[in-house]
Design an enzyme around this catalytic site. Structure first.
Site, mmCIF file in Angstrom:
data_model
loop_
_atom_site.group_PDB
_atom_site.id
_atom_site.type_symbol
_atom_site.label_atom_id
_atom_site.label_comp_id
_atom_site.label_asym_id
_atom_site.label_seq_id
_atom_site.Cartn_x
_atom_site.Cartn_y
_atom_site.Cartn_z
ATOM 1 N N ASN A 6 -9.699 5.296 2.297
ATOM 2 C CA ASN A 6 -8.543 5.316 1.406
ATOM 3 C C ASN A 6 -8.428 6.695 0.773
ATOM 4 O OD1 ASN A 6 -6.551 3.115 0.711
ATOM 5 N ND2 ASN A 6 -8.432 1.914 0.966
ATOM 6 N N ASP A 29 -10.004 1.414 -3.909
ATOM 7 C CA ASP A 29 -8.839 1.501 -3.024
ATOM 8 C C ASP A 29 -8.197 2.889 -3.164
ATOM 9 O OD1 ASP A 29 -6.595 0.706 -1.343
ATOM 10 O OD2 ASP A 29 -7.148 -1.355 -1.823
ATOM 11 N N ARG A 49 -6.813 1.300 13.088
ATOM 12 C CA ARG A 49 -5.455 1.594 12.632
ATOM 13 C C ARG A 49 -5.531 2.670 11.551
ATOM 14 N NH1 ARG A 49 -4.530 -0.452 7.564
ATOM 15 N NH2 ARG A 49 -5.666 -2.309 6.884
ATOM 16 N N ASN A 96 -4.671 4.044 7.721
ATOM 17 C CA ASN A 96 -4.691 3.251 6.492
ATOM 18 C C ASN A 96 -4.111 3.924 5.254
ATOM 19 O OD1 ASN A 96 -5.447 0.728 5.250
ATOM 20 N ND2 ASN A 96 -6.915 1.903 4.053
ATOM 21 N N GLU A 147 -12.318 -4.582 9.784
ATOM 22 C CA GLU A 147 -13.250 -4.144 8.739
ATOM 23 C C GLU A 147 -14.702 -4.511 9.079
ATOM 24 O OE1 GLU A 147 -12.030 -5.243 4.793
ATOM 25 O OE2 GLU A 147 -9.902 -4.910 5.232
ATOM 26 N N GLU A 175 0.843 -1.211 0.000
ATOM 27 C CA GLU A 175 0.000 0.000 0.000
ATOM 28 C C GLU A 175 0.874 1.257 0.000
ATOM 29 O OE1 GLU A 175 -2.707 1.366 -0.373
ATOM 30 O OE2 GLU A 175 -4.403 0.070 0.091
#
Length: 283
Positions: free
Chosen positions: A145, A191, A98, A100, A119, A16
């Protein structure tokens, strides 16, 4: 347009957050689940560091360090010593969450999102870190995202990944208003986003085998296809900002690794329109 090229077959579980560093001529990115920070040089050089916990992004700062979104909060990473230093806690009352994904605005402010690591709950939010202060700007996300910003800085895009929605906000000097649905992805989850110099929004398609392209008006105008099913985010790099570096992942697709062994690799592909210069975090 060229075909995507695999440049590092590192098989990240959740690659990522690719980001181009012009001063180092390299791309930084993370493996969130693997708890790794990686650097790939334009000359093919490679380096990796362990992170203290799951880390969603690592964004270059003006002083040569990187600001990292570690699970417990924002940390400063020194590439020379390899040390992480905590800058600020984020959501200490939400231990299931967390950080991201993140983005640096032209003014040096850092925008980033949080999410429930499992999630399951809609506990994610959108934040801005500027001059040592963290401000919460939006909430109600399962998986955040982005964000990303239009070339003129007047529109901020932020994705609700599992809902396959891309939202747009009016942006003015760190203030957001007029939240609205910009676009939806029907062939994969929305994403990480990035924007080129023409204002075209590029969105990684988790389980969609590519990068979707949307006009500034929200119209789907194309897709860059990849040989792997999970593309998480694209970053414009290279001297002319026309090399798109893309992270991928095998998370959620362990059963497909035999047929797609390069899941989790770092790819690059040449594109016609350059991206925008990468801003640096102002600490």
């Amino acid at each position: 347009m060229d075909e995507p090229e695999l440049v590092w077959d590192l098989r990240a579980e959740l690659g990522e957050g690719p980001v181009w560093s012009a001063r180092e001529r390299c791309v930084w990115f993370v493996d969130i689940k693997g708890r790794k920070l990686h650097r790939y040089g334009e000359d093919g050089s490679r380096a990796s560091w362990d992170t203290p916990d799951q880390t969603g992004f690592a964004l270059p700062a003006e002083d040569g360090s990187l600001v990292c979104g570690v699970r417990s909060g924002l940390h400063r990473f020194d590439p020379v010593s390899g040390a992480f230093e905590k800058l600020a806690a984020v959501e200490p009352d939400c231990p299931q969450n967390r950080l991201n994904d993140g983005f640096v605005a032209p003014d040096g402010s850092l925008w980033f999102g949080s999410m429930d690591d499992s999630e399951e709950t809609v506990s994610g939010a959108l934040y801005r870190y500027h001059r040592g202060e963290i401000t919460r700007h939006d909430d109600g996300y399962r998986v955040t995202n982005g964000p990303a910003m239009s070339p003129d800085g007047r529109t901020l895009y932020h994705n609700d990944t599992t809902e396959r929605r891309i939202y747009a906000f009016d942006h003015d000097d760190g203030r957001l208003s007029n939240k609205r649905l910009f676009a939806e992805t029907v062939d994969g989850s929305a994403d990480g986003p990035s924007v080129d110099s023409a204002g075209v929004v590029h969105v990684g398609l988790f389980n969609g085998s590519g990068v979707a392209r949307f006009s500034p008006e929200g119209e789907r105008i194309g897709t860059i296809r990849f040989p792997v099913v999970t593309v998480t985010k694209a970053a414009f790099g290279g001297e002319d900002l026309r090399t798109l570096y893309c992270t991928t992942a095998w998370l959620g697709n362990a059963d497909r690794r035999a047929e797609q062994p390069t899941l989790g690799g770092l790819y690059r592909v040449r594109v016609e329109t350059p991206g925008l210069p990468q801003a640096l975090v102002r600490l």
